[in-house]
Design a protein around this motif. Structure first.
Motif, PDB file in Angstrom:
ATOM      1  N   ARG A 194       0.765  -1.130  -0.034  1.00 55.67           N
ATOM      2  CA  ARG A 194      -0.013   0.128  -0.061  1.00 55.67           C
ATOM      3  C   ARG A 194       0.918   1.093   0.014  1.00 55.67           C
ATOM      4  N   ASP A 196       3.734   1.396  -1.471  1.00 51.35           N
ATOM      5  CA  ASP A 196       4.379   1.538  -2.991  1.00 51.35           C
ATOM      6  C   ASP A 196       2.965   2.123  -3.502  1.00 51.35           C
ATOM      7  N   ARG A 197       2.017   1.664  -3.577  1.00 49.41           N
ATOM      8  CA  ARG A 197       1.011   2.166  -4.356  1.00 49.41           C
ATOM      9  C   ARG A 197       0.695   3.590  -4.061  1.00 49.41           C
ATOM     10  N   TYR A 200       3.130   5.753  -5.573  1.00 48.41           N
ATOM     11  CA  TYR A 200       3.227   5.702  -7.072  1.00 48.41           C
ATOM     12  C   TYR A 200       2.249   6.750  -7.553  1.00 48.41           C
TER      13      TYR A 200
ATOM     14  N   TYR B  75      -1.181  -6.771  -6.530  1.00 45.90           N
ATOM     15  CA  TYR B  75      -0.849  -5.519  -6.843  1.00 45.90           C
ATOM     16  C   TYR B  75       0.333  -5.420  -7.663  1.00 45.90           C
ATOM     17  N   ASN B  78       0.405  -1.353 -11.883  1.00 46.07           N
ATOM     18  CA  ASN B  78       0.818   0.280 -12.001  1.00 46.07           C
ATOM     19  C   ASN B  78       2.241   0.390 -12.107  1.00 46.07           C
ATOM     20  N   ARG B  79       3.027  -0.463 -11.679  1.00 52.67           N
ATOM     21  CA  ARG B  79       4.566  -0.188 -11.725  1.00 52.67           C
ATOM     22  C   ARG B  79       5.039  -0.323 -13.039  1.00 52.67           C
ATOM     23  N   PHE B 105      -4.932  -0.792 -13.652  1.00 55.75           N
ATOM     24  CA  PHE B 105      -4.296   0.361 -14.218  1.00 55.75           C
ATOM     25  C   PHE B 105      -3.888   0.030 -15.673  1.00 55.75           C
ATOM     26  N   SER B 168      -5.937   5.570  -7.267  1.00 57.25           N
ATOM     27  CA  SER B 168      -4.716   5.534  -7.356  1.00 57.25           C
ATOM     28  C   SER B 168      -4.146   5.953  -8.975  1.00 57.25           C
ATOM     29  N   THR B 172      -2.213  10.416 -12.556  1.00 56.40           N
ATOM     30  CA  THR B 172      -0.949   9.904 -13.218  1.00 56.40           C
ATOM     31  C   THR B 172      -1.244   9.865 -14.726  1.00 56.40           C
TER      32      THR B 172
END
Lengths: 268, 268
Positions: A194, A196-197, A200, B75, B78-79, B105, B168, B172
């Motif tokens: 979390r 990390d997210r 991001y 998870y 997104n990375r 994502f 999230s 972005t």
């Protein structure tokens, strides 16, 4: 100097109120006014949105009050932050506001509106081990602008937030302009994935990318990651700073613990 | 028709791979190609960022592959999402992409880039009670564009996301344009106070405020709130829609469960 306590998030514990009252009574420079709203309870919150907003606006408009100290965090100040920070009077603008964690929604909105705000220990922190020293740090700063309790490595105009709160602020009416600021973040009770997210998310923001540097405070009570994460919060923060070309400035002494220092927003 | 499986987030369970392979073998219209990357493990993820991105770009650039089916959530997508959705070839643009939860994502970035994407059950869902029916729904839609498994109340061009993932995404590089879309959201394993904070965040976004309506799918496995929250997820969503003048359109049949329907993005 008169300091008013209100609880825009969750209910203040009576024990914490008693201890802070006793602490304030030992010094001559301080009158604490604990608003009865601090002890209301309505589901998750210290009273309904209307009750919390009304108490906050009442102390903001009180000519006799010099500073507003948010009683504790939890969750809920976001629900009233936009209304609380709108159409501020000169009386409200002349005050100082102090808190952290969930109160970050109000710090953001009030700083954006031009008020003096600081990120620092709140009354309920007195219940921690070493909490009296933490709370004294906030009182000393509010009453005398004592630098001893201020985060020691501040180099630029600064803002400080709980990481989850900052993530939740982005794109809302109370999102602060971070351009040219040093940004300090802290977190509590979030898994590494979390964190990390969240990193991001915030480092994906053009606003956050405008900071002069980012420093990371304590990230405490991190629940066990399944599977094992394999690095730590500083590595995560560094990684995302690097990806987003944000200067990583090292650790900061803020967080959900008794060491939590005061971070006065803006120039220092 | 050839469907490639890759895992941009967490490692696919071998048991799920075996069951989905057996299911696909019972039908004549389908060749499943499970990329070995699905079984890699690197800390939290199904291999390093480089390995996950490389496998995804490999199947995207494979002329023989018609559709890319994300193996599971967790998870991590997104990375690699921004890199995965950049500089797409015609070969990559001609494919269909399907998944949900953390894969949102990629759904966002690929839809934004002009690809055909859908929110729907993933291979690892076959391990749920009733999971074979869920997974069959995705296969039927991928292979024949069968409407039987599509969310039944779609009225407008539509996008669907996990609520945390949508929050999230905002701000972005892969934030999708939601203006004029119907927006469906779902959630799993988040407390009511977190759902409330997430709804505050997304409904504070000018982009989200441009949707024609918002509907809420299943929000499952909600941990106990302390203190008792006092309402439910639908009341929370309605409340924030009302505050932000967003049309609330009722419930949707999506979520982390076997009933999860397919939501093809865009016009239907």
């Amino acid at each position: 100097m008169k300091i008013a306590l209100v609880a825009p998030s969750c209910t203040l514990k009576q024990e914490a109120a008693d201890l802070v009252t006793a602490l304030a009574a030992t010094r001559r420079d301080c009158e604490l006014a604990i608003h009865p709203q601090c002890f209301l309870s309505d589901g998750h919150f210290a009273g309904s949105d209307e009750q919390r907003l009304s108490a906050l606006r009442e102390v903001m408009e009180d000519e006799s009050v010099d500073a507003v100290w948010f009683a504790r965090g939890g969750y809920g100040s976001n629900r009233i932050a936009e209304a609380a920070c709108s159409d501020l009077s000169v009386t409200a603008m002349r005050k100082t506001y102090l808190g952290y964690s969930d109160a970050g929604f109000l710090l953001a909105g009030l700083h954006k509106a031009g008020c003096e705000v600081a990120h620092g220990p709140m009354p309920q922190d007195i219940l921690r081990d070493g909490g009296e020293a933490a709370v004294t740090r906030s009182l000393d700063w509010l009453l005398t602008r004592d630098r001893a309790g201020v985060e020691p490595s501040i180099s630029y105009p600064v803002q400080a937030y709980n990481l989850t709160v900052l993530s939740s602020l982005l794109g809302t009416a109370v999102e602060p302009d971070l351009t040219g600021y040093e940004l300090l973040i802290e977190e509590v009770s979030e898994h590494y994935y979390r964190i990390d997210r969240l990193m991001y998310h915030i480092t994906g923001s053009a606003n956050v990318r405008g900071v002069v540097e980012l420093r990371v405070g304590n990230m405490s009570d991190i629940p066990e990651n399944d599977p094992v994460w394999g690095s730590d919060e500083e590595a995560i923060v560094k990684d995302w700073c690097e990806r987003a070309s944000i200067n990583y400035g090292g650790r900061a002494i803020i967080g959900h613990d008794a060491a939590n220092r005061v971070v006065p927003f803006g120039r220092n």
